[in-house]
Scaffold this motif. Structure first.
Motif, short mmCIF file in Angstrom:
data_model
loop_
_atom_site.label_atom_id
_atom_site.label_comp_id
_atom_site.label_asym_id
_atom_site.label_seq_id
_atom_site.Cartn_x
_atom_site.Cartn_y
_atom_site.Cartn_z
N MET A 1 0.96 -1.27 0.12
CA MET A 1 0.10 -0.17 0.01
C MET A 1 1.03 1.46 0.12
O MET A 1 1.79 1.40 0.80
CB MET A 1 -0.98 -0.18 1.39
N ASN A 2 0.45 2.26 -1.03
CA ASN A 2 1.46 3.30 -1.10
C ASN A 2 0.74 4.43 -0.13
O ASN A 2 -0.03 5.20 -0.66
CB ASN A 2 1.53 3.57 -2.66
N TRP A 3 1.20 4.55 1.03
CA TRP A 3 0.63 5.33 2.04
C TRP A 3 0.95 6.93 1.65
O TRP A 3 0.22 7.99 1.87
CB TRP A 3 0.97 5.07 3.56
N ARG A 4 2.02 7.09 0.89
CA ARG A 4 2.58 8.30 0.79
C ARG A 4 1.57 8.89 -0.47
O ARG A 4 1.27 10.08 -0.50
CB ARG A 4 4.07 8.53 0.02
N ALA A 5 1.41 8.33 -1.63
CA ALA A 5 0.21 8.67 -2.56
C ALA A 5 -1.04 9.00 -1.87
O ALA A 5 -1.71 9.75 -2.31
CB ALA A 5 0.33 7.59 -3.61
N ILE A 6 -1.53 8.05 -0.99
CA ILE A 6 -2.66 8.15 -0.44
C ILE A 6 -2.67 9.49 0.21
O ILE A 6 -3.90 10.31 0.32
CB ILE A 6 -3.03 7.27 0.41
N TRP A 7 -1.81 9.70 1.06
CA TRP A 7 -1.69 11.03 2.02
C TRP A 7 -1.62 12.23 0.83
O TRP A 7 -2.00 13.14 1.48
CB TRP A 7 -0.48 10.95 2.84
N PRO A 96 2.57 5.42 -10.42
CA PRO A 96 2.53 4.19 -9.61
C PRO A 96 1.69 4.23 -8.59
O PRO A 96 2.21 3.86 -7.30
CB PRO A 96 4.12 3.99 -9.41
N VAL A 97 0.37 4.50 -8.61
CA VAL A 97 -0.61 4.41 -7.60
C VAL A 97 -1.76 3.36 -8.06
O VAL A 97 -2.25 3.56 -9.37
CB VAL A 97 -1.16 5.72 -7.52
N SER A 98 -2.12 2.57 -7.19
CA SER A 98 -3.15 1.73 -7.48
C SER A 98 -4.64 2.35 -7.41
O SER A 98 -4.53 3.54 -6.92
CB SER A 98 -3.32 0.18 -6.69
N PHE A 99 -5.57 1.86 -8.07
CA PHE A 99 -6.77 2.04 -8.09
C PHE A 99 -7.46 2.40 -6.80
O PHE A 99 -8.11 3.19 -6.33
CB PHE A 99 -7.61 1.19 -8.89
N LEU A 100 -7.07 1.27 -5.98
CA LEU A 100 -7.55 1.47 -4.55
C LEU A 100 -6.87 2.71 -3.73
O LEU A 100 -7.55 3.30 -2.91
CB LEU A 100 -7.10 -0.15 -3.76
N GLU A 101 -5.66 3.05 -4.03
CA GLU A 101 -5.08 4.01 -3.28
C GLU A 101 -5.89 5.39 -3.75
O GLU A 101 -5.87 6.19 -2.95
CB GLU A 101 -3.76 3.93 -3.51
N ILE A 102 -6.04 5.55 -5.03
CA ILE A 102 -6.72 6.54 -5.58
C ILE A 102 -8.18 7.03 -4.91
O ILE A 102 -8.50 7.86 -4.46
CB ILE A 102 -6.87 6.58 -6.91
N VAL A 103 -8.82 5.76 -4.77
CA VAL A 103 -10.29 5.67 -4.28
C VAL A 103 -10.17 6.10 -2.75
O VAL A 103 -10.59 7.00 -2.27
CB VAL A 103 -10.99 4.41 -4.43
N ILE A 104 -8.97 5.71 -2.05
CA ILE A 104 -9.03 5.96 -0.49
C ILE A 104 -8.74 7.38 -0.27
O ILE A 104 -9.22 7.91 0.52
CB ILE A 104 -7.97 5.00 0.01
N GLY A 105 -7.68 7.89 -1.28
CA GLY A 105 -7.44 9.14 -1.13
C GLY A 105 -8.54 10.12 -1.15
O GLY A 105 -8.97 11.05 -0.55
#
Length: 253
Positions: A1-7, A96-105
């Protein structure tokens, strides 16, 4: 999980709220407070109690839920539509961000804004009427579940819409009427039998009923049914979002 991208996505969306504080926070709170003053004063003088709860206090959960529903949809829909409109969505999709990380953000930011608004309205209502929360855990659970669910719905609308006009169609012509008819200001028990049955096809009834139960232990439908319907709607939105990213609907063209 790319937490930096989510943040990064989350922080950008929350910063946008800070830049439009009057529109994002102040305006919804004032308008909701006016609902409370008008309905509480005008109707409350004629209706003393519903299910043993003073009318002024009875409408507070409905007002909070109405604010959560509309603001979650509007915040999330605009949040994802604007990158599509200006074309920056392609930079996010190629990163390099997954769809899940985009949605969470995006959904996380929209839900956070709505929860903040809901808490502010609750605190404001406490100055007008005495509030007692019988089940704080379930109150918080319904608050978070509703904010996340309708932020997902707003995310879907933001991808579906191909113009700013369409962003307003669902909140104004669907969500708001369903909220008014979902028992925000009354109990569906006061309706004739036929309309009570019709009201049960309104999904908002289950959200408001469960949220109100967490305050006063009074509800129009069983708490188990309310939780089940909320989770069902959440699952339906999750599946729809998965399908959108799976197929690239309105994202890759």
């Amino acid at each position: 999980m790319n937490w930096r991208a989510i943040w990064a996505i989350y922080r950008f969306e929350m910063a946008r709220t800070g830049r439009t504080l009057l529109q994002s926070i102040v305006s919804p709170v004032i308008s909701t407070s006016l609902y409370f003053v008008v309905f509480g004063a005008a109707i409350g003088s004629r209706i003393q109690e519903i299910d043993g709860v003073p009318y002024g206090a009875f409408i507070v959960p409905g007002l909070v839920m109405m604010l959560i529903l509309t603001q979650s949809v509007m915040n999330a829909s605009f949040g994802i539509y604007f990158p599509r409109f200006v074309g920056t969505i392609y930079e996010i999709l190629s990163a390099p961000v997954s769809f899940l990380e985009i949605v969470i953000g995006y959904v996380g930011a929209a839900a956070t804004k709505s929860i903040i608004l809901g808490v502010i309205v609750l605190i404001t209502a406490g100055f007008f009427v005495p509030l007692h929360i019988a089940h704080p855990f379930w109150m918080i659970a319904f608050l978070i579940l509703t904010a996340v669910t309708f932020s997902l719905l707003g995310f879907i609308i933001g991808i579906w819409a191909d113009g700013f006009e369409k962003l307003q169609v669902v909140p104004l012509l669907v969500i708001t009427p369903l909220t008014f008819l979902g028992g925000s200001f009354y109990s569906i028990d006061v309706l004739p039998k036929f309309w009570q049955v019709v009201s049960l096809f309104n999904p908002v009834v289950y959200l408001i009923s469960g949220f109100r139960w967490s305050f006063f232990q009074a509800s129009d439908v069983g708490i188990g049914v309310s939780i089940g319907m909320t989770l069902f709607f959440l699952a339906a939105c999750l599946v729809t979002v998965w399908w959108i990213f799976r197929t690239g609907y309105r994202l890759k063209n």
